[in-house]
Design a protein around this motif. Structure first.
Motif, short mmCIF file in Angstrom:
data_model
loop_
_atom_site.label_atom_id
_atom_site.label_comp_id
_atom_site.label_asym_id
_atom_site.label_seq_id
_atom_site.Cartn_x
_atom_site.Cartn_y
_atom_site.Cartn_z
N LEU A 488 -8.21 5.04 8.78
CA LEU A 488 -7.69 6.07 10.57
C LEU A 488 -8.05 4.98 11.04
O LEU A 488 -8.44 3.77 11.57
CB LEU A 488 -8.95 6.35 10.44
CG LEU A 488 -9.83 7.97 9.17
CD1 LEU A 488 -10.57 8.36 9.59
CD2 LEU A 488 -8.01 8.71 9.29
N ASP A 489 -7.17 5.32 12.70
CA ASP A 489 -7.06 4.51 13.68
C ASP A 489 -7.17 5.54 15.05
O ASP A 489 -6.92 6.91 14.01
CB ASP A 489 -5.73 3.58 13.65
CG ASP A 489 -5.85 2.80 15.12
OD1 ASP A 489 -6.84 2.58 15.97
OD2 ASP A 489 -4.95 1.48 14.77
N ASP A 491 -5.36 7.44 15.68
CA ASP A 491 -4.06 8.43 15.70
C ASP A 491 -4.98 9.80 14.93
O ASP A 491 -4.41 10.64 15.17
CB ASP A 491 -3.04 8.25 14.90
CG ASP A 491 -3.59 7.82 13.39
OD1 ASP A 491 -4.47 7.01 13.61
OD2 ASP A 491 -2.55 7.87 12.81
N TRP A 492 -6.13 9.50 13.88
CA TRP A 492 -7.24 10.65 13.83
C TRP A 492 -7.20 11.45 14.68
O TRP A 492 -7.36 12.45 14.89
CB TRP A 492 -8.72 9.20 13.21
CG TRP A 492 -8.70 10.76 12.74
CD1 TRP A 492 -8.95 11.73 11.60
CD2 TRP A 492 -10.15 11.21 13.46
NE1 TRP A 492 -10.04 11.92 11.27
CE2 TRP A 492 -11.21 12.26 12.35
CE3 TRP A 492 -10.87 10.72 14.63
CZ2 TRP A 492 -12.55 12.67 12.66
CZ3 TRP A 492 -12.35 11.47 14.65
CH2 TRP A 492 -12.55 12.45 13.96
N ARG A 495 -4.42 13.80 15.56
CA ARG A 495 -4.12 14.17 14.33
C ARG A 495 -5.16 15.21 13.65
O ARG A 495 -4.22 16.13 12.63
CB ARG A 495 -3.22 12.69 13.28
CG ARG A 495 -1.88 12.23 13.63
CD ARG A 495 -1.83 11.06 13.06
NE ARG A 495 -0.52 11.45 11.57
CZ ARG A 495 -0.65 10.52 10.80
NH1 ARG A 495 -1.13 9.10 10.92
NH2 ARG A 495 0.04 10.75 9.58
N PHE B 81 -15.44 2.45 7.12
CA PHE B 81 -15.85 3.53 8.13
C PHE B 81 -14.00 3.97 7.68
O PHE B 81 -14.41 5.27 8.25
CB PHE B 81 -16.04 3.00 9.30
CG PHE B 81 -17.49 2.19 9.45
CD1 PHE B 81 -19.03 3.09 9.59
CD2 PHE B 81 -17.59 1.10 9.13
CE1 PHE B 81 -19.69 2.93 9.20
CE2 PHE B 81 -19.16 0.39 9.08
CZ PHE B 81 -20.11 1.11 9.02
N VAL B 82 -13.23 3.33 8.10
CA VAL B 82 -11.90 3.75 7.47
C VAL B 82 -11.14 4.63 6.54
O VAL B 82 -9.91 5.21 7.04
CB VAL B 82 -11.38 2.88 8.95
CG1 VAL B 82 -11.66 3.38 10.54
CG2 VAL B 82 -10.77 1.52 8.40
N ALA B 83 -11.36 4.12 5.47
CA ALA B 83 -10.33 4.04 4.66
C ALA B 83 -10.20 5.47 4.36
O ALA B 83 -11.41 6.28 4.10
CB ALA B 83 -10.98 2.92 3.04
N ARG B 84 -9.20 5.83 3.52
CA ARG B 84 -9.37 7.28 3.26
C ARG B 84 -7.86 7.54 2.50
O ARG B 84 -7.35 6.42 1.93
CB ARG B 84 -8.57 8.47 4.72
CG ARG B 84 -9.86 8.54 5.72
CD ARG B 84 -10.81 8.95 5.56
NE ARG B 84 -12.09 9.61 6.14
CZ ARG B 84 -13.05 8.92 6.75
NH1 ARG B 84 -12.92 7.34 5.88
NH2 ARG B 84 -13.83 8.56 7.61
N TYR B 88 -4.96 11.88 2.83
CA TYR B 88 -5.25 12.41 4.13
C TYR B 88 -4.68 12.94 4.89
O TYR B 88 -4.71 14.37 4.84
CB TYR B 88 -6.23 11.10 5.10
CG TYR B 88 -6.65 11.62 5.22
CD1 TYR B 88 -8.14 11.87 4.98
CD2 TYR B 88 -6.39 11.39 6.71
CE1 TYR B 88 -9.73 12.83 5.78
CE2 TYR B 88 -7.68 11.92 8.04
CZ TYR B 88 -8.84 12.30 7.53
OH TYR B 88 -9.77 12.93 8.55
N TYR B 89 -3.69 12.72 5.50
CA TYR B 89 -2.80 13.72 6.91
C TYR B 89 -1.89 14.57 5.76
O TYR B 89 -1.77 15.67 6.41
CB TYR B 89 -2.26 12.65 7.88
CG TYR B 89 -3.00 12.07 8.05
CD1 TYR B 89 -4.07 12.68 9.44
CD2 TYR B 89 -3.37 10.51 9.04
CE1 TYR B 89 -5.17 11.96 10.03
CE2 TYR B 89 -4.00 9.87 8.86
CZ TYR B 89 -4.83 10.42 10.12
OH TYR B 89 -5.90 9.61 11.47
#
Lengths: 567, 91
Positions: A488-489, A491-492, A495, B81-84, B88-89
């Motif tokens: 996640l960056d 753009d989360w 988006r 914290f950021v890995a998905r 995901y989207y």
């Protein structure tokens, strides 16, 4: 007369005509256009041309000085290399988009006023999105939409800023927009934001990592060269010496490297790496000394070539294997040796190894920071240099071509891709050795010698020990394994978070709406029932009265009339 | 991608870069190069250092090593914290 046409016009107009010619000749036509445009650009002497009056303002369509010249040249070289790389391609849409996009960027870096700049700014935005959409996937379509909205938004900010600035100063010329140390007016701030979006400033950056990896094999090579470097040019022109850029640039050099470490998609790693490299240039522009501005321009020049080379090598892998995910690759050096060698030259250049191009440009910016005794900035740039060594110097070639053997034995890249990579690689080596040629093109005549003993030795120390750290981390198992994950960056926010928030707000609105409707309907119903009662046959107003009662009431009314008459 | 050819695959992880002896050779080469880079600092004197730290022997060597390790470790922490998942989207 011919000088009055913005450089790049040949590519824009010729590019639009490409669909009309024989399909097999379209890619060759694109290449001819780029070469023709370069020849015309080189034959145009420095100066201002194409002045036209519009709404009482004088537009300067063409302004070529030393800063425009160096960006114009490198944009042309990038267009030629990209066109060679796309020679095998039989997709008119991509050829048109590539030519208009590159031509637009060249026109923009020769624009003498903010309105002309705006025109080309938007042209690059609108044309380039087709390079993303040409992937023909749902994901690339959505990514392209986000890219387009953000890029066009940047253009709208630029136009707004230009108008406000015109009201403030009465001028739309595109020169230095704010003196070093001075505060920005609202118009200037809007322009700064417009440039910042296109330059992928921190928190405004994520369109870059979102869209570029979704572009086509050849489209990503075009994209890597123009948009962000146009923003670098614009910042160097309008905001040289703006101190805030130093800190913005420092942040840009640092945070992308952490994302690059854990990213699985190698073209997305390159997008983060691109962001980090832009940070070096932004720091140089912020420092604003002659050496620093020279460093930013030189770094943009070298960066376009080695970044295009890296994108080309990963593009070749994507073209042959169908993926650039690190988890799916490894051992490709066996069947793609030339691509491997070219990729490693690009990786060595971006890392800044002596005799390669990154060394002779990045060091100018770091030295400029040191000469201004900015210890913290200097330290940040050293950390960033070690980070570059990690994500681009080692990670890209290692996981694609070496690492664990994926067992895949794809064919070597097509000849035209190898030729394009070979030319870019030759530039990387040539600039590293023949750097005086590049230095002559720089905006300022600053005497700078990159090959001094202290510089070469300390740079080698930094890079070799960084490589040693990689070996230690790999052997100890501490190096993070590549995972089939996305990260996640920012753009989360648009988006996921915003759509959810909008969804929730929509839900609340629907609930309140339902409550209000229900209450109103209940009230109306009660009113109607009340009125219905009153006007029904049994109601006091709607019921029928007996003749006797009517007669009594008529008598009473007549009496009242008589009384009123006599009073 | 439509363009890719049918990729041939081979199970055998053979090749110069996969032989343990060669990997050892590469690592030894790197260590020697590292030592040479630090040793080379004894061959000259930097007459115009901008900061005091530049006068320290092997400063950039140690710095490069430490910065690399810190960057990688911070990346590992960031991943928590950021890995998905990849879809995901899409979901």
């Amino acid at each position: 007369m011919i000088h009055s046409l913005p450089p790049g016009t040949i590519m824009i107009v010729g590019g639009l005509l490409i669909p009309l010619i024989w399909r097999n000749a379209q890619s060759a036509m694109a290449l001819i256009l780029t070469i023709g445009s370069l020849a015309m650009f080189l034959l145009t002497p420095s100066g201002e041309y194409g002045q036209i009056e519009l709404f009482g303002q004088s537009l300067v369509l063409v302004r070529i000085d030393s800063l425009s010249r160096i960006f114009g040249i490198i944009f042309h070289i990038a267009a030629i290399v990209s066109a060679i790389y796309a020679l095998h391609l039989k997709d008119a849409k991509q050829h048109v988009a590539g030519m208009v996009y590159a031509g637009g960027a060249i026109g923009a870096c020769c624009a003498g006023d903010l309105i002309t700049l705006f025109f080309f700014w938007e042209l690059t935005a609108i044309s380039s999105v087709f390079l993303v959409w040409a992937s023909n996937t749902e994901r690339s379509y959505r990514s392209g939409i986000r890219y387009l909205l953000i890029q066009v938004g940047s253009g709208v900010l630029l136009l707004s800023g230009a108008i406000v600035r015109y009201v403030e100063t009465g001028s739309i010329r595109f020169d230095l927009l704010v003196e070093p140390g001075a505060s920005m007016s609202i118009g200037t701030l809007l322009i700064f934001l417009a440039f910042g979006i296109k330059c992928a400033f921190p928190l405004l950056h994520n369109w870059l990592q979102d869209a570029y990896p979704e572009a086509t094999v050849t489209g990503a090579v075009f994209l890597s060269a123009f948009t962000t470097k146009l923003a670098i040019y614009s910042l160097a022109r309008g905001f040289a010496g703006t101190e805030s850029l130093i800190w913005i640039g420092c942040a840009m050099t640092l945070f992308p490297i952490l994302f690059a470490v854990i990213e699985n998609d190698l073209r997305r790693v390159l997008a983060y790496s691109l962001n980090n490299q832009l940070g070096f240039m932004v720091v140089g522009i912020g420092i604003g000394t002659e050496l620093a501005i020279n460093g930013a321009a030189a770094h943009a020049f070298c960066h376009i070539l080695y970044k295009a080379l890296l994108f080309m090598s990963m593009g070749a892998v994507l073209y042959r294997v169908g993926t650039v995910k690190a988890t799916e690759l490894g051992g490709l050096y066996k069947s793609m040796p030339w691509t491997t060698v070219f990729c490693m030259i690009g990786a060595g250049s971006i890392a800044g190894f002596p005799l390669l191009s990154g060394f002779i440009s990045k060091s100018m910016i770091i030295t400029a920071a040191a000469e201004e005794h900015m210890l913290l900035v200097w330290i940040v740039l050293l950390i960033a240099s070690a980070g570059v060594m990690e994500h681009s110097g080692i990670k890209i070639p290692f996981f694609a071509f070496f690492s664990h053997d994926s067992g895949k034995r794809p064919k070597e890249a097509p000849w035209n891709m190898l030729l394009a990579m070979g030319i870019a690689a030759a530039f990387c080596v040539g600039l590293g050795i023949g750097y005086p040629w590049l230095y002559k093109l720089l905006p300022w005549q600053a005497g700078y010698e990159p090959y001094t003993w202290p510089h070469v030795v300390t740079q080698l120390q930094l890079l070799l020990f960084a490589a040693l750290a990689f070996v230690v981390l790999m052997l100890s198992g501490l190096y993070p394994a590549e995972l089939r994950k996305i990260n996640l960056d920012t753009d989360w926010i648009y988006r996921r978070l915003l759509p959810r928030m909008v969804g929730r707000i929509g839900q609340w609105i629907r609930q309140v709406d339902a409550l209000v409707r229900q209450t109103v309907m209940r009230g109306l119903k009660a009113l109607l029932e009340y009125l219905g009662d009153r006007f029904s046959e049994r109601g006091i107003l709607g019921g029928t009265w007996t003749t006797g009662v009517m007669a009594v009431w008529a008598t009473i009314l007549l009496c009242l009339c008589l009384l009123l008459n006599y009073l | 991608m439509n363009e890719q050819e049918k990729v041939e695959t081979s199970e055998a992880p053979q090749g110069w870069f996969y032989q343990p002896a060669n990997i050892r050779l590469l690592i030894i080469g790197l260590v020697v190069a590292c030592l040479a880079a630090v040793g080379a600092q004894f061959l000259y004197t930097d007459d115009h250092p901008h900061f005091d730290v530049e006068k320290w022997y092997g400063f950039q060597a140690g710095f490069g090593f430490a910065a690399f390790v810190v960057v990688v470790m911070l990346g590992k922490i960031l991943r928590i914290f950021v890995a998905r998942p990849e879809d995901y989207y899409d979901s």
